[in-house]
Design an enzyme around this catalytic site. Structure first.
Site, short mmCIF file in Angstrom:
data_model
loop_
_atom_site.label_atom_id
_atom_site.label_comp_id
_atom_site.label_asym_id
_atom_site.label_seq_id
_atom_site.Cartn_x
_atom_site.Cartn_y
_atom_site.Cartn_z
N LYS A 126 49.34 -3.56 -38.17
CA LYS A 126 50.36 -2.70 -37.54
C LYS A 126 51.31 -2.21 -38.63
O LYS A 126 51.49 -2.89 -39.64
CB LYS A 126 51.17 -3.50 -36.51
N ASP A 166 51.49 4.87 -32.12
CA ASP A 166 52.21 3.91 -31.27
C ASP A 166 53.51 4.65 -30.90
O ASP A 166 53.55 5.89 -30.97
CB ASP A 166 52.47 2.59 -32.02
P1 NDP Z 1 55.67 6.99 -26.82
O1 NDP Z 1 56.49 7.16 -28.03
O2 NDP Z 1 54.71 8.07 -26.42
O3 NDP Z 1 56.60 6.71 -25.56
C1 NDP Z 1 57.47 5.64 -25.54
C2 NDP Z 1 58.23 5.63 -24.23
O4 NDP Z 1 58.93 4.40 -24.11
C3 NDP Z 1 59.28 6.72 -24.16
O5 NDP Z 1 59.46 7.10 -22.83
C4 NDP Z 1 60.51 6.01 -24.71
O6 NDP Z 1 61.73 6.58 -24.30
C5 NDP Z 1 60.35 4.63 -24.14
N1 NDP Z 1 60.99 3.68 -25.05
C6 NDP Z 1 60.67 3.45 -26.34
N2 NDP Z 1 61.49 2.54 -26.88
C7 NDP Z 1 62.33 2.20 -25.92
C8 NDP Z 1 63.42 1.30 -25.86
N3 NDP Z 1 63.78 0.56 -26.92
N4 NDP Z 1 64.06 1.16 -24.66
C9 NDP Z 1 63.69 1.91 -23.59
N5 NDP Z 1 62.68 2.79 -23.59
C10 NDP Z 1 62.01 2.93 -24.73
O7 NDP Z 1 54.90 5.62 -27.02
P2 NDP Z 1 53.59 5.06 -26.29
O8 NDP Z 1 53.54 5.53 -24.88
O9 NDP Z 1 52.45 5.31 -27.17
O10 NDP Z 1 53.87 3.49 -26.33
C11 NDP Z 1 54.49 2.79 -25.25
C12 NDP Z 1 54.16 1.32 -25.33
O11 NDP Z 1 52.73 1.16 -25.26
C13 NDP Z 1 54.57 0.62 -26.62
O12 NDP Z 1 54.91 -0.73 -26.32
C14 NDP Z 1 53.30 0.62 -27.46
O13 NDP Z 1 53.29 -0.41 -28.41
C15 NDP Z 1 52.26 0.40 -26.37
N6 NDP Z 1 50.89 0.78 -26.68
C16 NDP Z 1 50.59 2.06 -27.07
C17 NDP Z 1 49.28 2.41 -27.32
C18 NDP Z 1 48.88 3.79 -27.68
O14 NDP Z 1 47.68 4.05 -27.78
N7 NDP Z 1 49.80 4.73 -27.84
C19 NDP Z 1 48.19 1.41 -27.23
C20 NDP Z 1 48.62 0.12 -26.74
C21 NDP Z 1 49.92 -0.16 -26.50
P3 NDP Z 1 62.62 7.41 -25.35
O15 NDP Z 1 61.92 8.72 -25.50
O16 NDP Z 1 63.96 7.52 -24.72
O17 NDP Z 1 62.65 6.62 -26.62
O1 2IT Z 2 49.14 -1.25 -29.71
C1 2IT Z 2 48.05 -0.65 -29.85
O2 2IT Z 2 46.98 -1.17 -29.52
C2 2IT Z 2 48.08 0.71 -30.38
N1 2IT Z 2 49.17 1.23 -30.62
C3 2IT Z 2 46.80 1.45 -30.63
C4 2IT Z 2 46.18 1.01 -31.92
C5 2IT Z 2 44.98 1.81 -32.36
O3 2IT Z 2 44.53 1.51 -33.49
O4 2IT Z 2 44.49 2.67 -31.64
#
Ligand code: NDP
Ligand code: 2IT
Length: 445
Positions: A126, A166
């Site tokens: 990561k 992420d």
């Molecule tokens: P994005 O950046 O697309 O979206 C993040 C969302 O979460 C936004 O709505 C953001 O709001 C909100 N957010 C982020 N930080 C905070 C905080 N500290 N408090 C409140 N709201 C918050 O990210 P993703 O959708 O890609 O990721 C979301 C979650 O999913 C994370 O935990 C990530 O690790 C996990 N994840 C993502 C994967 C992926 O493929 N993208 C895979 C597996 C897990 P704001 O815009 O106001 O910051």
């Molecule tokens: O938390 C996660 O699994 C991710 N942000 C996606 C990682 C990846 O390599 O696609």
């Protein structure tokens, strides 16, 4: 032999001070593993727990860049190469002002188990930076990404370490990062996943985490001879994962009613349908606006500074960030009749919340199982890049669905006891065994 979680954790805390999220993630895993390790002494003899909690390599670097006013800014960049026992390091990059070493170590640690659960050959890593993309112009984001890659490129590679997105890193950022890597190496390779479809990306990768998290929930429901159809669902976040969780919930006949961002949440009792979701995609991915605007557009209630967990529901899909569900939130959810929690985010439920869900015997899927569809589809993108072929949407979606079904089976195999599936234990033990066996086979390293 480790006699207790407390004893093992005392050493982890001593060696990794000021990293509460890392301690939390390790403690949960060790809690699940201890009985298993007692029954299988070869893992303790090989000191697997001591080794698996120490990153193979930690890289920290300066990221200087120039903003639109011509001022020089400096951020801190990281890449944690946690474990390569079963494949090249693999895991996302997070750009968020809260990013620090402890948060990335927790995420890299979780990634090791998650990637193992996918059945694909990927190690865990990561990275990211304490850079805040909010309010930055496209040019500023590009200059930041180019500077970030200027150092990162020497540590990664398609057979070494393959980053992805992420929080704060989506298609736009992956494009800038890939472009810079290509210039520096003079190579067009699958060094990053989440690429655009015209230049090596995979169909369904943008949707994969959200879809996978709902496929997993569907499996949990089926295991209880129930389904998601007609169920009222809370979703938090409004980014990549939340957006596609909503799309799949609608496709399966459920009713998602909330979305949030770090400023507050909206509640739409009529349901966030396909058309309203289109508005959210435009709002969040193109205009980069706030979720409050949804409330204005559709005349529903906006709750500033609050989280959605007080709304009555059948199922909850936390898709924003770590520790967004505290113990009291979990108690409220259970009290209001919530029977299923599928974590789209990484570690969104804090330790008290996890205990509350398990004590109440609801269906609770930890992120390392429920959100593994994202990285699994990254693995499928790597396979397509190696073959220099692109699979159809149907092919990729079918593989993703199949992987989520297998992860569910693995959790049931290792976590079912007396009719109750403890998905936390199932995911932790199921993810551990393959990595630990590979570490033993490869000698002391
Ligand atoms: P994005 O950046 O697309 O979206 C993040 C969302 O979460 C936004 O709505 C953001 O709001 C909100 N957010 C982020 N930080 C905070 C905080 N500290 N408090 C409140 N709201 C918050 O990210 P993703 O959708 O890609 O990721 C979301 C979650 O999913 C994370 O935990 C990530 O690790 C996990 N994840 C993502 C994967 C992926 O493929 N993208 C895979 C597996 C897990 P704001 O815009 O106001 O910051
Ligand atoms: O938390 C996660 O699994 C991710 N942000 C996606 C990682 C990846 O390599 O696609």
């Amino acid at each position: 032999m480790y006699d207790s979680v407390e004893k093992f954790m005392a050493n982890v805390v001593l060696k990794n001070p000021n990293e509460p999220e890392f301690h939390q993630a390790v403690e949960e895993v060790v809690g699940s593993l201890l009985p298993f390790l007692k029954a299988n002494p070869k893992y303790a003899d090989a000191k697997i727990l001591e080794r698996i909690t120490e990153p193979e390599r930690t890289i920290i670097f300066r990221v200087p860049w120039m903003d639109d006013k011509g001022e020089i800014r400096v951020n801190r960049g990281f890449r944690i190469e946690m474990n390569s026992a079963i494949g090249p390091y693999k895991g996302g990059l997070r750009f968020h002002p809260s990013v620090n070493l402890g948060i990335l170590k927790f995420l890299a640690f979780e990634q090791v188990f998650k990637n193992s659960l996918t059945t694909l050959p990927m190690g865990g890593g990561k990275g990211g930076a304490d850079f805040d993309p909010k309010g930055k112009s496209d040019n500023e984001v590009m200059r930041f990404c180019q500077s970030f890659m200027m150092e990162l490129f020497r540590h990664i590679g398609p057979d070494t370490d393959v980053p992805a997105g992420d929080i704060g890193v989506g298609g736009r950022e992956i494009g800038y990062l890939f472009g810079q890597y290509k210039r520096l190496k003079n190579e067009f390779t699958g060094v990053l996943t989440g690429k655009g479809i015209e230049w090596g990306g995979s169909l369904v990768r943008p949707e994969a985490t959200g879809y996978g998290c709902v496929y997993f929930a569907d499996e949990m429901m089926k295991h209880q001879k129930d389904s998601l159809k007609g169920k009222t669902c809370l979703v938090s976040g409004s980014g990549n994962v939340a957006q596609y969780a909503i799309e799949k919930l609608n496709q399966l006949g459920a009713k998602p009613v909330t979305l949030s961002d770090s400023s507050g949440f909206i509640h739409d009792p009529a349901g966030i349908d396909e058309n309203k979701l289109k508005f959210v995609l435009e709002l969040k991915n193109i205009k980069r606006g706030r979720i409050e605007e949804y409330a204005k557009k559709y005349n529903v209630k906006y709750y500033a500074g609050q989280k959605p967990w007080g709304i009555t529901c059948d199922a909850a899909f936390p898709c924003a960030t770590q520790n967004e569900i505290g113990g009291p939130d979990a108690e409220t959810l259970v009290k209001n009749g919530c029977r299923l929690v599928s974590e789209g985010a990484n570690m969104p439920s804090d330790t008290n919340a996890v205990h509350t869900f398990i004590k109440a015997k609801i269906m609770f899927a930890p992120g390392k199982a429920a959100n593994a569809g994202g990285v699994a589809t990254s693995g499928l993108e790597m396979s397509q890049n190696s073959q220099r072929l692109s699979w159809t949407r149907e092919e990729v979606d079918k593989k993703l669905h199949g992987i989520m079904i297998k992860i569910h089976e693995t959790c049931v195999r290792w976590g079912e006891d007396d009719g109750f599936v403890n998905y936390v234990n199932g995911a932790n033990i199921g993810g551990f065994v393959k990595v630990a066996d590979a570490m033993i086979a490869q000698g002391i390293y």
